[in-house]
Design a protein around this motif. Structure first.
Motif, PDB file in Angstrom:
ATOM      1  N   PRO A   1     -55.260 -14.193  -2.745  1.00 56.62           N
ATOM      2  CA  PRO A   1     -55.994 -13.142  -2.035  1.00 56.62           C
ATOM      3  C   PRO A   1     -55.594 -11.752  -2.530  1.00 56.62           C
ATOM      4  CG  PRO A   1     -54.925 -14.655  -0.492  1.00 56.62           C
ATOM      5  CD  PRO A   1     -54.442 -15.003  -1.852  1.00 56.62           C
ATOM      6  N   LEU A   2     -56.585 -10.894  -2.680  1.00 59.68           N
ATOM      7  CA  LEU A   2     -56.305  -9.512  -3.061  1.00 59.68           C
ATOM      8  C   LEU A   2     -55.710  -8.780  -1.862  1.00 59.68           C
ATOM      9  CD1 LEU A   2     -59.551  -8.657  -5.042  1.00 59.68           C
ATOM     10  CD2 LEU A   2     -57.260  -9.004  -5.985  1.00 59.68           C
ATOM     11  N   PRO A   3     -54.805  -7.842  -2.113  1.00 61.95           N
ATOM     12  CA  PRO A   3     -54.204  -7.112  -0.990  1.00 61.95           C
ATOM     13  C   PRO A   3     -55.224  -6.213  -0.310  1.00 61.95           C
ATOM     14  CG  PRO A   3     -53.497  -6.197  -3.088  1.00 61.95           C
ATOM     15  CD  PRO A   3     -54.306  -7.417  -3.400  1.00 61.95           C
ATOM     16  N   LYS A   4     -54.977  -5.977   0.967  1.00 61.91           N
ATOM     17  CA  LYS A   4     -55.813  -5.041   1.713  1.00 61.91           C
ATOM     18  C   LYS A   4     -55.401  -3.626   1.289  1.00 61.91           C
ATOM     19  CE  LYS A   4     -57.308  -3.880   6.341  1.00 61.91           C
ATOM     20  NZ  LYS A   4     -56.785  -2.636   6.822  1.00 61.91           N
ATOM     21  N   VAL A   5     -56.353  -2.828   0.933  1.00 62.86           N
ATOM     22  CA  VAL A   5     -56.080  -1.477   0.444  1.00 62.86           C
ATOM     23  C   VAL A   5     -55.752  -0.557   1.615  1.00 62.86           C
ATOM     24  CG1 VAL A   5     -57.073   0.526  -0.716  1.00 62.86           C
ATOM     25  CG2 VAL A   5     -57.511  -1.759  -1.598  1.00 62.86           C
ATOM     26  N   TYR A   6     -54.638   0.150   1.491  1.00 68.52           N
ATOM     27  CA  TYR A   6     -54.252   1.183   2.446  1.00 68.52           C
ATOM     28  C   TYR A   6     -54.810   2.486   1.897  1.00 68.52           C
ATOM     29  CZ  TYR A   6     -51.057   4.407   4.914  1.00 68.52           C
ATOM     30  OH  TYR A   6     -50.514   5.414   5.669  1.00 68.52           O
ATOM     31  N   GLU A   7     -55.944   2.892   2.419  1.00 65.12           N
ATOM     32  CA  GLU A   7     -56.625   4.076   1.888  1.00 65.12           C
ATOM     33  C   GLU A   7     -56.067   5.343   2.513  1.00 65.12           C
ATOM     34  OE1 GLU A   7     -61.051   6.078   1.646  1.00 65.12           O
ATOM     35  OE2 GLU A   7     -60.837   4.060   2.423  1.00 65.12           O
ATOM     36  N   ILE A   8     -55.669   6.269   1.657  1.00 68.18           N
ATOM     37  CA  ILE A   8     -55.147   7.546   2.125  1.00 68.18           C
ATOM     38  C   ILE A   8     -56.211   8.612   1.921  1.00 68.18           C
ATOM     39  CG2 ILE A   8     -53.388   9.316   1.807  1.00 68.18           C
ATOM     40  CD1 ILE A   8     -51.495   7.140   0.880  1.00 68.18           C
ATOM     41  N   LYS A   9     -56.587   9.252   3.006  1.00 70.52           N
ATOM     42  CA  LYS A   9     -57.550  10.344   2.943  1.00 70.52           C
ATOM     43  C   LYS A   9     -56.793  11.665   2.795  1.00 70.52           C
ATOM     44  CE  LYS A   9     -60.488   7.837   6.137  1.00 70.52           C
ATOM     45  NZ  LYS A   9     -59.561   6.956   6.853  1.00 70.52           N
ATOM     46  N   PRO A  10     -57.400  12.671   2.198  1.00 72.53           N
ATOM     47  CA  PRO A  10     -56.718  13.964   2.065  1.00 72.53           C
ATOM     48  C   PRO A  10     -56.187  14.502   3.392  1.00 72.53           C
ATOM     49  CG  PRO A  10     -58.717  13.956   0.752  1.00 72.53           C
ATOM     50  CD  PRO A  10     -58.721  12.675   1.557  1.00 72.53           C
ATOM     51  N   SER A  11     -56.887  14.236   4.476  1.00 75.97           N
ATOM     52  CA  SER A  11     -56.449  14.738   5.772  1.00 75.97           C
ATOM     53  C   SER A  11     -55.190  14.026   6.286  1.00 75.97           C
ATOM     54  CB  SER A  11     -57.578  14.589   6.800  1.00 75.97           C
ATOM     55  OG  SER A  11     -57.947  13.228   6.930  1.00 75.97           O
ATOM     56  N   ASP A  12     -54.836  12.896   5.679  1.00 75.60           N
ATOM     57  CA  ASP A  12     -53.652  12.136   6.093  1.00 75.60           C
ATOM     58  C   ASP A  12     -52.366  12.623   5.427  1.00 75.60           C
ATOM     59  OD1 ASP A  12     -55.374  10.456   7.508  1.00 75.60           O
ATOM     60  OD2 ASP A  12     -55.521   9.019   5.857  1.00 75.60           O
ATOM     61  N   ALA A  13     -52.477  13.465   4.419  1.00 77.38           N
ATOM     62  CA  ALA A  13     -51.335  13.804   3.568  1.00 77.38           C
ATOM     63  C   ALA A  13     -50.127  14.328   4.340  1.00 77.38           C
ATOM     64  CB  ALA A  13     -51.757  14.812   2.500  1.00 77.38           C
ATOM     65  N   GLY A  14     -50.314  15.328   5.167  1.00 73.33           N
ATOM     66  CA  GLY A  14     -49.192  15.907   5.900  1.00 73.33           C
ATOM     67  C   GLY A  14     -48.547  14.910   6.843  1.00 73.33           C
ATOM     68  N   GLU A  15     -49.369  14.120   7.504  1.00 71.27           N
ATOM     69  CA  GLU A  15     -48.859  13.124   8.436  1.00 71.27           C
ATOM     70  C   GLU A  15     -48.003  12.083   7.713  1.00 71.27           C
ATOM     71  OE1 GLU A  15     -50.900   9.784  11.199  1.00 71.27           O
ATOM     72  OE2 GLU A  15     -51.779  11.786  11.305  1.00 71.27           O
ATOM     73  N   ILE A  16     -48.465  11.631   6.559  1.00 69.63           N
ATOM     74  CA  ILE A  16     -47.719  10.632   5.788  1.00 69.63           C
ATOM     75  C   ILE A  16     -46.405  11.210   5.290  1.00 69.63           C
ATOM     76  CG2 ILE A  16     -47.743   9.351   3.605  1.00 69.63           C
ATOM     77  CD1 ILE A  16     -50.764   8.885   4.183  1.00 69.63           C
ATOM     78  N   GLU A  17     -46.447  12.428   4.806  1.00 72.29           N
ATOM     79  CA  GLU A  17     -45.244  13.082   4.292  1.00 72.29           C
ATOM     80  C   GLU A  17     -44.169  13.180   5.383  1.00 72.29           C
ATOM     81  OE1 GLU A  17     -45.237  17.468   3.255  1.00 72.29           O
ATOM     82  OE2 GLU A  17     -45.453  16.520   1.280  1.00 72.29           O
ATOM     83  N   TYR A  18     -44.566  13.610   6.558  1.00 73.45           N
ATOM     84  CA  TYR A  18     -43.591  13.777   7.638  1.00 73.45           C
ATOM     85  C   TYR A  18     -43.188  12.450   8.273  1.00 73.45           C
ATOM     86  CZ  TYR A  18     -43.532  18.690   6.978  1.00 73.45           C
ATOM     87  OH  TYR A  18     -43.335  19.926   6.401  1.00 73.45           O
ATOM     88  N   ARG A  19     -44.079  11.458   8.214  1.00 71.32           N
ATOM     89  CA  ARG A  19     -43.688  10.126   8.689  1.00 71.32           C
ATOM     90  C   ARG A  19     -42.575   9.564   7.797  1.00 71.32           C
ATOM     91  NH1 ARG A  19     -48.784   8.234  10.258  1.00 71.32           N
ATOM     92  NH2 ARG A  19     -49.226   7.577   8.130  1.00 71.32           N
ATOM     93  N   MET A  20     -42.692   9.779   6.479  1.00 71.69           N
ATOM     94  CA  MET A  20     -41.646   9.322   5.564  1.00 71.69           C
ATOM     95  C   MET A  20     -40.353  10.086   5.815  1.00 71.69           C
ATOM     96  SD  MET A  20     -40.533   7.331   3.176  1.00 71.69           S
ATOM     97  CE  MET A  20     -41.818   6.566   2.205  1.00 71.69           C
ATOM     98  N   LEU A  21     -40.444  11.402   5.967  1.00 72.37           N
ATOM     99  CA  LEU A  21     -39.252  12.201   6.242  1.00 72.37           C
ATOM    100  C   LEU A  21     -38.570  11.725   7.530  1.00 72.37           C
ATOM    101  CD1 LEU A  21     -37.420  14.643   5.566  1.00 72.37           C
ATOM    102  CD2 LEU A  21     -38.983  16.028   6.962  1.00 72.37           C
ATOM    103  N   ASP A  22     -39.345  11.509   8.584  1.00 68.78           N
ATOM    104  CA  ASP A  22     -38.779  11.034   9.847  1.00 68.78           C
ATOM    105  C   ASP A  22     -38.143   9.658   9.680  1.00 68.78           C
ATOM    106  OD1 ASP A  22     -39.610  13.350  11.108  1.00 68.78           O
ATOM    107  OD2 ASP A  22     -41.360  12.427  12.052  1.00 68.78           O
ATOM    108  N   GLY A  23     -38.801   8.785   8.928  1.00 64.95           N
ATOM    109  CA  GLY A  23     -38.250   7.446   8.688  1.00 64.95           C
ATOM    110  C   GLY A  23     -36.938   7.501   7.928  1.00 64.95           C
ATOM    111  N   VAL A  24     -36.898   8.299   6.876  1.00 59.91           N
ATOM    112  CA  VAL A  24     -35.676   8.452   6.082  1.00 59.91           C
ATOM    113  C   VAL A  24     -34.560   9.025   6.946  1.00 59.91           C
ATOM    114  CG1 VAL A  24     -34.632   9.839   4.229  1.00 59.91           C
ATOM    115  CG2 VAL A  24     -36.761   8.592   3.819  1.00 59.91           C
ATOM    116  N   ASN A  25     -34.861  10.062   7.709  1.00 57.94           N
ATOM    117  CA  ASN A  25     -33.823  10.691   8.528  1.00 57.94           C
ATOM    118  C   ASN A  25     -33.350   9.786   9.664  1.00 57.94           C
ATOM    119  OD1 ASN A  25     -33.301  12.996   7.050  1.00 57.94           O
ATOM    120  ND2 ASN A  25     -34.980  14.123   8.008  1.00 57.94           N
ATOM    121  N   SER A  26     -34.209   8.952  10.186  1.00 59.59           N
ATOM    122  CA  SER A  26     -33.784   7.974  11.195  1.00 59.59           C
ATOM    123  C   SER A  26     -32.786   6.988  10.589  1.00 59.59           C
ATOM    124  CB  SER A  26     -34.981   7.208  11.758  1.00 59.59           C
ATOM    125  OG  SER A  26     -35.792   8.057  12.518  1.00 59.59           O
TER     126      SER A  26
END
Length: 169
Positions: A30-55
């Motif tokens: 089976p092909l993987p399900k694509v996690y599509e990132i929209k331009p409007s998601d950029a800031g949210e993704i960036e800070y979610r990663m920062l929060d995850g790393v800092n946790s």
């Protein structure tokens, strides 16, 4: 009776067509399900990663890191370049290292390490995979790190090329 059987057969055929179709790759898997990132998601993704790393760093008794715009730029350049090369590795198509890329964008601190990934998964799935490997976990939990750069590039197939850079001043 034949009419009733024909109607039932057509009904079952219509229902089967409504079932979700699983797309298979050339290897039959089976092909993987694509996690599509929209331009409007950029800031949210960036800070979610920062929060995850800092946790994770906090749980390990380490100081948090902060995002650095220059390191983000270096990471973005490398993510796009890995896509062009179609391979995840730490050297740019021009032979550049993480330190070279950081210097090109004006960063003058010390590079602690870089994690990269080629995947269809989310940023949190990717962080989890990095934490599952000794070498990439060591980069995330390096006590010398005070700064972080993070970026990705999504190619037309939906594949994501993630780059996470840690540094100190």
């Amino acid at each position: 009776m034949q009419r009733r059987a024909l109607i039932l057969a057509l009904g079952f055929t219509a229902l089967a067509a409504c079932a979700p179709q699983q797309h298979l790759g050339p290897d039959g898997l089976p092909l993987p399900k694509v996690y599509e990132i929209k331009p409007s998601d950029a800031g949210e993704i960036e800070y979610r990663m920062l929060d995850g790393v800092n946790s994770l760093r906090r749980a390990a008794g380490l100081a948090p890191v902060t995002l650095d715009a220059k390191l983000n730029a270096a990471a973005a350049t490398h993510s796009r370049d890995m896509s062009v090369q179609n391979r995840p590795w730490h050297f740019g198509s021009d032979g550049s290292s993480p330190l070279d890329r950081a210097r090109r964008v004006g960063f003058s601190g010390h590079i602690v390490g870089e994690n990269i990934s080629e995947t269809f998964e989310t940023e949190m799935d990717t962080l989890g995979a990095w934490m599952g490997q000794d070498d990439t976990r060591a980069v995330i939990l390096d006590p010398r790190a005070t700064l972080m750069g993070f970026a990705w590039f999504q190619d037309p197939s939906g594949k994501l090329w993630w780059t996470l850079v840690f540094a100190s001043n």
